[in-house]
Design an enzyme around this catalytic site. Structure first.
Site, PDB file in Angstrom:
ATOM      1  N   ARG A  16     143.874  -6.065  73.710  1.00 42.05           N
ATOM      2  CA  ARG A  16     143.807  -4.749  74.517  1.00 42.05           C
ATOM      3  C   ARG A  16     144.460  -5.011  75.623  1.00 42.05           C
ATOM      4  NH1 ARG A  16     138.435  -1.284  74.242  1.00 42.05           N
ATOM      5  NH2 ARG A  16     139.808   0.152  75.244  1.00 42.05           N
ATOM      6  N   HIS A  62     146.082   1.155  65.013  1.00 39.32           N
ATOM      7  CA  HIS A  62     145.535   0.853  66.475  1.00 39.32           C
ATOM      8  C   HIS A  62     144.168   1.954  66.248  1.00 39.32           C
ATOM      9  CE1 HIS A  62     145.261  -0.582  70.469  1.00 39.32           C
ATOM     10  NE2 HIS A  62     145.038   0.437  70.863  1.00 39.32           N
ATOM     11  N   TYR A 106     152.956  19.275  72.433  1.00 38.91           N
ATOM     12  CA  TYR A 106     154.134  19.791  73.076  1.00 38.91           C
ATOM     13  C   TYR A 106     155.363  18.971  73.248  1.00 38.91           C
ATOM     14  CZ  TYR A 106     150.488  23.533  73.996  1.00 38.91           C
ATOM     15  OH  TYR A 106     149.784  24.621  73.853  1.00 38.91           O
TER      16      TYR A 106
END
Length: 886
Positions: A16, A62, A106
């Site tokens: 990570r 993931h 968006y």
């Protein structure tokens, strides 16, 4: 609990928070790029919704929250976060004011063109793949990055018990350093910092000093001080002082910064602020701070640096995964590991391409057999009851293989080689290919296509095999690919580096110590502590000198303090400046480093005209002067202070016309009590006071005429010698006595010139005057191209005005050929003569006869045939003592 906690900690570190040294990516960034690559969301395709990419990453690779993946995706598209953005976003992706990006539904995104450099050749078995979290798909362990992305884009992350904070760098500089390390694996951190002097932040700014970066690059930890850029052109507005900020430090929130400045003004913690206005737009940052009329701009600016984030420090912590283990790294280790990784990638890619080429060539060999024996093949197929029988019959039959024997050997398939009788058995794959062969391939054009393709594959296979056998070729491919990346994506440095008096510079960390600087004829240089050359009593055996190639020898040796600046003048008219401590440190036996690797900016075709230590504080350089001479007979005098500020890439000391063959012959420190002496190849010499040359204000011209040259002549040497006033009668008398002392015998035609002969009388100098002239005498060594040499007195060279044709420095007939060199020596010196055939001879100066300047020389080097002396150098005896005490 302990085992579970350690498992959790390692999972965070490896999976990570910490980037991989090879591709510079954390797993989430790698998975984002791979998912977009798999989906064909590349730079040359239309934008796609960010939500789709996030969904692909979460669903396949993931198993974490969508916000974490989207945040990582957004950062990869922000040009103020990444020095080389890897994603190309469309929509609101946040701002320097800390504004959050729009929701993923968006915004739209696609890979940036630069990201292709990280994914190139992923399908050619260049890296290992592993199962994804549910075992349904495969993902790469690392990407086959073509450039050192870890340094270019940096990284930041907090793991368990450790953290990383790697600053971004300039792509061009990092690639230059990588290529330099490929060319010379012995480069140290200081040498690499000539290419990568400091980080290069995407938001620009000004980096104060270099010591923080040097510490980070040397140890893996350091702090770089960064300031906002202030527009110095806008200092006032309507009579009021003004501060205009055009760039802010990396990772500073502009909105918060403006609020903080306004708050400090309200609380009167910073006096003199009248108004602050953020006028930033899409074209860049512009924060205008108007001051009160009585405020001092510099004082307010220093207060802003102290109390606000107009000045910050970036704490560098170069921690990354090296072979799966977290490791603190220095700059050289990071670049070396990347080069080693790319070597493995290139080798695996080449092996993959080789296997594919051999596989295709194997099939083509079978098709070539079918084409060469088309009637028999057709008959065999037609007589077979079914395709399987036809395939077996094709395999069992022995086919003539003379036409394709070379190709079969190149394919090198152990299971299918030419039989002892010169025939060839088809493999199962070849038989299947023949059965699938379309009839149109049996035309003349089809036959030619098979032959041409087989020929092309043969060339590729040969090339692939050559690559796999040669590490040099692999390194050459890496170098070429890096050059391509640099040409496509490198941009100018954004963060300016400035010297800072508050910075603990390198020199402050270097103890003042006397060093012996050694330069060899082959161009190697080093410094050695003077303490290593212990003083020996009279008759000692000396110390072991430096180890060097047999044909090399020491030509310059001088003692300089570690803080002494050295000026290196090259024959192409450039000057380079280096402190002594920056030279490579080596023991007495060390060879040193090639000077052009120490000063990379020196052109390969340029030679060293002079190396000048200046053991005087730079603020006193105004009092010193320097004189230059060119091969065309021009001289120029400058103040030494003209060369105080010399950048890393050098400075023009004397500008020559483009295409001119004129070169700088020498440069010497002088004063108004010295004389300049020029000697030409055709044996002319002129001596004139330095005051005959005015002090030039610029460095553009080549100066004034020092000696008038005959056609085809050129200056071979310049010397600065001691000025001494003496009448012609005194000089003539002194020379007569001097030659008598030296035991010199000269033929009638070698007698002094007429004007000197007239002055010779049966007079003797007073003993005191002879001693005075002897003390002021310089011995001038003159050597011709045919190896003739002599010593003469500096008093034998009359002081004349500059610009004349000079006097004879060798016998008028020039029986020894053109002059190769002329320079002052001491009687206990030694010299080395080198010819154009590579022959060399070492000769004590004391073995050379003392003669008048217009006399011929004695044989010093017995040259053969067309061989001629091209270099005469003074030899420095490194590591030896003359036997004196103290």
């Amino acid at each position: 609990m302990k085992r579970s906690y350690l498992d959790y900690a390692m999972s965070v570190i490896v999976s990570r928070a910490i980037p991989d040294l090879r591709d510079g990516l954390k797993p989430v960034h790698r998975r984002i790029l791979f998912a977009m690559h798999e989906a064909g969301n590349t730079h040359d395709k239309a934008y796609r919704k960010s939500a789709r990419t996030v969904g692909d990453v979460i669903g396949k690779y993931h198993p974490h929250g969508d916000s974490a993946v989207y945040d990582a995706l957004v950062r990869m598209a922000q040009d103020f976060s990444m020095r080389l953005p890897l994603l190309d976003g469309q929509g609101n992706f946040g701002s320097l004011d800390g504004d959050a990006p729009a929701a993923m539904r968006y915004t739209e995104v696609r890979m940036a063109k630069a990201a292709q450099g990280l994914l190139e050749d992923l399908d050619k078995d260049t890296v290992d793949f592993q199962d994804n979290y549910d075992g349904q798909d495969r993902e790469p362990v690392v990407l086959p990055a073509r450039f050192p992305n870890l340094l270019v884009n940096g990284a930041g992350g907090i793991a368990v018990g450790m953290a990383t904070n790697i600053p971004p760098h300039n792509l061009g500089e990092v690639i230059d350093a990588t290529v330099a390390l490929i060319d010379d694996p012995e480069l140290d951190t200081d040498a690499l910092m000539q290419f990568v002097p400091a980080p290069d932040f995407p938001t620009g700014g000004v980096i104060l000093g270099r010591s923080g970066a040097r510490k980070a690059y040397s140890t893996g930890r350091g702090s770089v001080i960064l300031r906002a850029r202030i527009d110095e052109r806008e200092t006032e507005s309507g009579g009021r002082p003004r501060i205009v900020v055009t760039e802010i430090p990396y990772q500073v929130n502009k909105s918060t910064l403006v609020e903080k400045i306004a708050e400090l003004a309200r609380e009167k913690k910073i006096e003199g602020l009248a108004h602050i206005q953020d006028e930033s737009d899409r074209f860049g940052v512009r924060v205008v701070i108007d001051l009160k009329r009585d405020a001092t701009r510099d004082v307010v600016l220093n207060q802003l640096y102290r109390f606000t984030q107009l000045q910050t420090s970036f704490g560098c912590n170069l921690l990354a995964l090296n072979n799966g283990r977290p490791e603190q790294l220095d700059l050289k280790t990071m670049l070396s590991a990347f080069v080693a990784f790319r070597e493995d990638v290139i080798a695996r890619r080449t092996a993959h391409l080789l296997a594919k080429a051999r596989e295709r060539a194997h099939l083509l060999c079978g098709l070539a057999v079918a084409v060469e024996n088309v009637d028999e093949v057709v008959a065999t197929i037609r007589s077979s009851p079914d395709p399987q029988t036809a395939r077996e019959r094709l395999k069992e039959r022995r086919w003539p293989a003379a036409e394709i024997a070379g190709y079969i050997r190149l394919v090198d398939d152990p299971a299918h080689r030419i039989n002892e009788d010169g025939t060839y058995n088809l493999s199962d794959a070849q038989a299947r290919a023949i059965l699938d062969l379309r009839l149109q391939r049996l035309t003349a054009m089809g036959v030619k296509e098979i032959g041409d393709e087989l020929e092309g594959l043969a060339e590729k296979i040969t090339d692939y095999l050559d690559i796999l056998r040669s590490r040099e070729r692999i390194l050459g491919i890496i170098r070429d690919e890096l050059a391509t990346i640099r040409a496509d994506f490198a941009t100018p440095r954004r963060s300016e580096i400035v010297e800072w008096e508050g910075d603990l510079d390198d020199e402050d960390l270097i103890e003042r110590e006397d060093m012996v600087v050694t330069v060899t004829h082959g161009g190697y240089i080093k410094r050695t502590p003077l303490a290593e050359f212990r003083t020996q009593g009279r008759g000692g055996k000396g110390l072991a000198g430096m180890a060097m190639k047999e044909e090399d020898f020491v030509t310059r040796l001088f003692v300089a303090n570690t803080h002494t600046p050295l000026l290196f003048f090259t024959t192409d008219g450039m000057v380079y400046k280096l402190k002594t401590w920056r030279l490579p440190l080596g023991g007495r036996n060390a060879r040193g480093r090639y000077l052009k690797h120490v000063i990379e900016a020196i052109r390969e075709e340029a030679g060293i005209a002079a190396i000048m230590p200046v053991d005087v504080p730079e603020d006193e350089w105004e009092k010193l002067q320097i004189v230059f001479a060119t091969s065309e007979g021009d001289v120029r005098r400058n103040r030494l202070s003209d060369f105080t500020n010399v950048m890393r890439n050098g400075k023009i000391a004397m500008k020559f016309e483009p295409g001119s063959e004129t070169r700088l012959i020498g440069a010497r420190i002088c004063d108004e009590n010295d004389d300049v002496m020029l000697v030409t190849a055709r044996g002319r010499a002129i001596r004139f006071p330095t005051t005959d040359v005015r002090v030039f204000a610029g460095r553009e011209s080549t100066g004034v005429r020092g000696i008038r040259l005959a056609g085809g002549d050129m200056v071979v040497s310049m010397a600065v010698i001691r000025h001494f006033e003496a009448t012609p009668e005194e000089r003539a008398a002194y020379l007569k006595m001097r030659r008598a002392v030296a035991g010199s015998v000269e033929e009638a035609e070698e007698a002094p010139e007429a004007e000197e002969a007239e002055a010779v009388a049966d007079i003797a100098l007073p003993e005191g005057r002879y001693a005075e002239m002897s003390a002021a005498e310089d011995l001038i060594l003159t050597v011709t191209e045919r190896g003739m040499g002599k010593l003469s007195s500096s008093h034998d060279y009359p002081v004349r005005g500059r610009g004349g044709q000079g006097v004879a420095a060798m016998d008028r007939a020039m029986r020894g050929g053109p002059l190769a060199a002329a320079f002052p020596v001491e009687m206990d010196d030694q010299i080395m003569l080198v010819t154009n055939a590579g022959q060399s001879i070492r000769c004590p100066v004391s073995d050379i006869s003392f003669r008048s300047r217009s006399a011929g020389g004695v044989k010093v080097f017995n040259t053969a045939g067309d061989e001629k002396v091209v270099s005469v150098a003074w030899i420095a005896e490194q590591g030896e003592d003359d036997g004196g005490e103290g």
